[in-house]
Design a protein around this motif. Structure first.
Motif, short mmCIF file in Angstrom:
data_model
loop_
_atom_site.label_atom_id
_atom_site.label_comp_id
_atom_site.label_asym_id
_atom_site.label_seq_id
_atom_site.Cartn_x
_atom_site.Cartn_y
_atom_site.Cartn_z
N GLY A 1 24.65 39.64 74.85
CA GLY A 1 25.96 39.73 75.50
C GLY A 1 26.58 41.10 75.36
N VAL A 2 26.49 41.70 74.18
CA VAL A 2 27.07 43.02 73.97
C VAL A 2 26.36 44.06 74.83
CG1 VAL A 2 27.32 44.88 72.28
CG2 VAL A 2 27.92 42.55 71.65
N GLY A 3 25.03 43.98 74.92
CA GLY A 3 24.29 44.95 75.72
C GLY A 3 24.65 44.89 77.19
N VAL A 4 24.74 43.65 77.74
CA VAL A 4 24.98 43.48 79.17
C VAL A 4 26.45 43.63 79.52
CG1 VAL A 4 24.80 41.85 81.09
CG2 VAL A 4 22.94 42.03 79.45
N LEU A 5 27.33 43.03 78.70
CA LEU A 5 28.74 42.95 79.07
C LEU A 5 29.60 44.09 78.55
CD1 LEU A 5 29.28 39.13 78.39
CD2 LEU A 5 28.77 40.25 80.56
N ILE B 1 19.29 44.86 74.48
CA ILE B 1 18.67 43.87 75.35
C ILE B 1 17.21 43.66 74.97
CG2 ILE B 1 17.95 43.44 77.74
CD1 ILE B 1 20.54 44.92 78.59
N CYS B 2 16.51 44.75 74.64
CA CYS B 2 15.09 44.64 74.28
C CYS B 2 14.93 43.86 72.98
CB CYS B 2 14.48 46.04 74.14
SG CYS B 2 12.70 46.02 73.83
N ILE B 3 15.78 44.14 72.00
CA ILE B 3 15.68 43.41 70.73
C ILE B 3 15.92 41.91 70.96
CG2 ILE B 3 16.78 43.06 68.48
CD1 ILE B 3 17.34 46.05 68.43
N ALA B 4 16.92 41.60 71.77
CA ALA B 4 17.24 40.19 72.01
C ALA B 4 16.14 39.48 72.79
CB ALA B 4 18.57 40.09 72.77
#
Length: 314
Positions: free
Chosen positions: A48-52, A248-251
């Motif tokens: 969520g943090v990466g995208v939003l 995003i990659c880690i998630a």
């Protein structure tokens, strides 16, 4: 609040979280379910943090979607190859620490006739082949944490011009980093302990690892200190996009696939994943409406009126 104060507090908390993560096995019993729940919640939060947060802030800071998305693309590839080379995100398999608890929690996972069809991938839990196996994990996670420090500094720098004091904190990025650090530190100390290293050695290595985030912060400010405003905005925007790609990659490539392979407790893990993602959304609600504002487009001059001949009647 001054950027220096915010980053100093954040770095201190991240160092403390890393040290706590390395000492978790001696503080609490890390059962299989507890580890999976922690990973699920952190995975949802980081996604969520990466995208939003990181990607929109990168676009707003640079004023160019190409710069931010290009940074994200590089971040995804960089983190993927970092994990591929160093096998850096091998979170400790608690079955090795507490086999009786894991067997009691999920007996079907320990049935030799169960087939384990859902878990054919390599968890990296065959035990260290060498007392120095931790070194590869340490190097990979140190580079990753260095990147986290750059991401944190870029997020705080981008939020410095926000109107609200709360928006200046870049809270989402900080939470994504500080909640993930204990899991990473646990990976290092677990492998070191399995290799027979002393508690003093593990604490020293873990402390050195925890300092990588503050070092990343310092490197970022040294890198942008001599840049003019235009270049600084582009560098910060690109760094935020890069950090979005890393999160995003880690998630998606590490944490969430690990959870997906565990068929037990799927509703419990899915619920915690959703809570982590909703926390990222809630952090966005705490920011004022203009926290993600884009640079205003330059005003265009009015079109000239057609010339009129002197003998033309109005």
């Amino acid at each position: 609040m001054d950027q220096f104060v915010v980053l100093t507090v954040y770095c201190g908390l991240i160092v403390a979280a890393s040290m706590l993560g390395g000492a978790l096995p001696s503080v609490m019993r890390l059962t299989h379910t507890r580890m999976q729940l922690m990973m699920s919640g952190v995975g949802g939060l980081m996604l969520g943090v990466g995208v939003l947060h990181l990607l929109p802030h990168g676009v707003a800071e640079s004023g160019s979607i190409d710069v931010a998305v290009g940074g994200m693309f590089v971040g995804i590839l960089s983190m993927f190859f970092l994990m591929r080379v160093f096998h850096s995100h091998q979170h400790a398999p608690v079955e090795k620490e507490y086999p009786e608890v894991a067997a009691a929690e999920h007996p079907q996972d320990h049935d030799p006739h169960a087939g384990h069809a859902h878990c054919d991938h390599d968890h990296g839990d065959e035990g260290p082949k060498s007392v120095w196996r931790w070194l590869g994990i340490f190097l990979g996670l140190s580079l990753h944490t260095l990147i986290d420090g750059i991401a944190l500094a870029a997020a705080v720098a981008a939020a410095a011009h926000a109107e609200s004091g709360l928006a200046k904190l870049a809270l989402g990025v900080f939470l994504g980093i500080v909640l993930h650090k204990p899991l990473d530190a646990l990976s290092i100390t677990f492998v070191m302990r399995a290799g027979g290293w002393s508690a003093t050695s593990m604490n020293l290595i873990n402390f050195g690892y925890s300092l990588m985030c503050p070092i990343g912060v310092v490197l970022f400010y040294f890198a942008i200190g001599s840049l003019d405003d235009a270049w600084r905005h582009n560098v910060v925007g690109g760094a935020l996009g890069f950090a979005a790609g890393v999160f995003i990659c880690i998630a998606l490539a590490d944490i969430l696939p690990e959870i997906q392979f565990h068929s037990h407790d799927k509703w419990k893990l899915s619920s915690v994943l959703l809570l982590g993602a909703l926390l990222a959304v809630a952090i966005g609600w705490l920011e004022p409406p203009h926290a993600h504002h884009h640079a205003p487009a330059p005003a265009t001059a009015p079109l000239p009126l057609p010339a009129m001949s002197p003998d033309r009647e109005l």
